[in-house]
Design an enzyme around this catalytic site. Sequence first.
Site, PDB file in Angstrom:
ATOM      1  N   ASP A 120       0.798  -1.232   0.000  1.00  0.00           N
ATOM      2  CA  ASP A 120       0.000   0.000   0.000  1.00  0.00           C
ATOM      3  C   ASP A 120       0.827   1.278   0.000  1.00  0.00           C
ATOM      4  OD1 ASP A 120       0.723  -0.927   2.570  1.00  0.00           O
ATOM      5  OD2 ASP A 120      -0.834   0.241   3.553  1.00  0.00           O
ATOM      6  N   GLU A 178      -0.703  -2.157   5.194  1.00  0.00           N
ATOM      7  CA  GLU A 178       0.257  -2.092   6.306  1.00  0.00           C
ATOM      8  C   GLU A 178       0.188  -0.751   7.009  1.00  0.00           C
ATOM      9  OE1 GLU A 178       3.360  -1.546   8.919  1.00  0.00           O
ATOM     10  OE2 GLU A 178       3.206  -0.309   7.118  1.00  0.00           O
ATOM     11  N   GLU A 179      -0.105   0.299   6.243  1.00  0.00           N
ATOM     12  CA  GLU A 179      -0.106   1.647   6.823  1.00  0.00           C
ATOM     13  C   GLU A 179      -1.319   1.904   7.709  1.00  0.00           C
ATOM     14  OE1 GLU A 179       2.375   3.515   6.691  1.00  0.00           O
ATOM     15  OE2 GLU A 179       3.509   3.108   4.884  1.00  0.00           O
ATOM     16  N   HIS A 409       7.641   8.707   4.566  1.00  0.00           N
ATOM     17  CA  HIS A 409       6.382   9.441   4.735  1.00  0.00           C
ATOM     18  C   HIS A 409       6.548  10.938   4.466  1.00  0.00           C
ATOM     19  CE1 HIS A 409       4.228   6.159   7.319  1.00  0.00           C
ATOM     20  NE2 HIS A 409       5.070   5.617   6.451  1.00  0.00           N
TER      21      HIS A 409
HETATM   22 ZN   LIG Z   1       5.074   3.605   6.228  1.00  0.00          ZN
HETATM   23 ZN   LIG Z   2       6.484   0.886   5.389  1.00  0.00          ZN
END
Ligand SMILES: [Zn+2]
Ligand SMILES: [Zn+2]
Length: 443
Positions: A120, A178-179, A409
């Site tokens: 993702d 996962e996020e 990020h």
């Molecule tokens: Zn991340």
């Molecule tokens: Zn990651």
Amino acid sequence: MTLRAAVRAVLAVVIVPAAVLAGERARSTGPAGGAATSARREKVARAALALRDRLVAQRRDFHMHPELSNREERTAGVVAERLRALGLTDVRTGVARHGVTALLVGGKPGPVVAVRADMDALPIQETIDVPYKSQVAGVKHACGHDVHTTVELGVAEVLAGMKAEIPGTVKFIFQPAEEGSPAGEEGGAPLMIKEGAMENPRPAAIFGLHTNPNVDVGQIAYMSGPAMASSDHLYITIRGKSAHGAQPHAGVDAVVVAAECITALQNIRSRRIDPLEPLVITIGTIHGGVRNNVIAAEVKMEGTMRTLSEDVRQRAKALVRETLQSITAAYGATFELNMDENAVVTFNEPSLVLETLPTIRGVVGDANVVAIKPLMPAEDFAYFQKVVPGFYYFLGVGNRAKGITAGWHTPEFDVDEDSLVVGVKVMSNVLLEYLERHAAAGK
Ligand SMILES: [Zn+2]
Ligand SMILES: [Zn+2]
């Protein structure tokens, strides 16, 4: 690495003294070499290098078409099609919404080992001007999961080409979300496990990797034991009683009580928990009151709590409740506390790390394997490690000379694409040599 985990981690790459590494090598299981091992590593290296252009093209395709958590439909489609084309079997789609699993059954008997990549992207607008710039407004692969997915597909291709000589089975896991799932939706590693991704067959161990822009391309970084923090989301409501702002004794001031609570929560870190045990309690938001001259009846706060130990985590959770209970009671206020678990501690099984390091060193060279300190961001790979022993290591993607230094990020995040071949080489050998060792040992 989870979105909620991106709380500006200060990352320090610590090069462990040579003497420590030498000691670790001495304790590791047997010699890393052998003529057959060298020949196989060379074969893998040639195969990985031959894939270079396609790996870059694949990573750019994923990068240009990023998808948010639990919405990885296109990515999963590309993955499943590729796995089928490579001749993998038992290709399962729709696991935990858009997850994909598949098996590569080797030509020789042996155990099962798993490898996991997350797929993702994040709700971040890309700002760098590159030919492979994200084509989706406001969405970007800013954590490198495009690299993870590409590397795991590369590993599948390299190993598929060596199928006859593989002693055992490799289970490929491509994970969504996962996020963090959108509010109200389940997802990620826990849902994959719930839907059976770790059964039929159950692997004996699991490996995964994550990009790391603080580590130079060509290098692998790792931790043994706790690697990344647990993460709990705190929701706190303090309730008092409204009154005229000039007559506070007639009410219960939720703002003053909240202030005491915030200070006391910080004292859990400084006065209630062993200073040698990492713990972060952050109150990130606070909202309360309605007017300058009205005693506030309610304050809402949200925060996050990170630790590297399950014991500390449980103790700190109890202390948070106890602290809020005592302080609100002292002022005649009440409270409500909800704690949502976002991730448990990512724990690299030390014996698995020890037996794997000679392989990694053999592939990238001793000088390119660095031990780093644990990180306080969280990672849901941790849930797979609660099922079987696992090792999650970091693939260096930074390159100061090329200006590739932006952190996870961020809108500028990028990777040195030379890392793709390194990732495929290292992970292919890690899986192959795990199977070799354990097939030989009969377990
Ligand atoms: Zn991340
Ligand atoms: Zn990651």
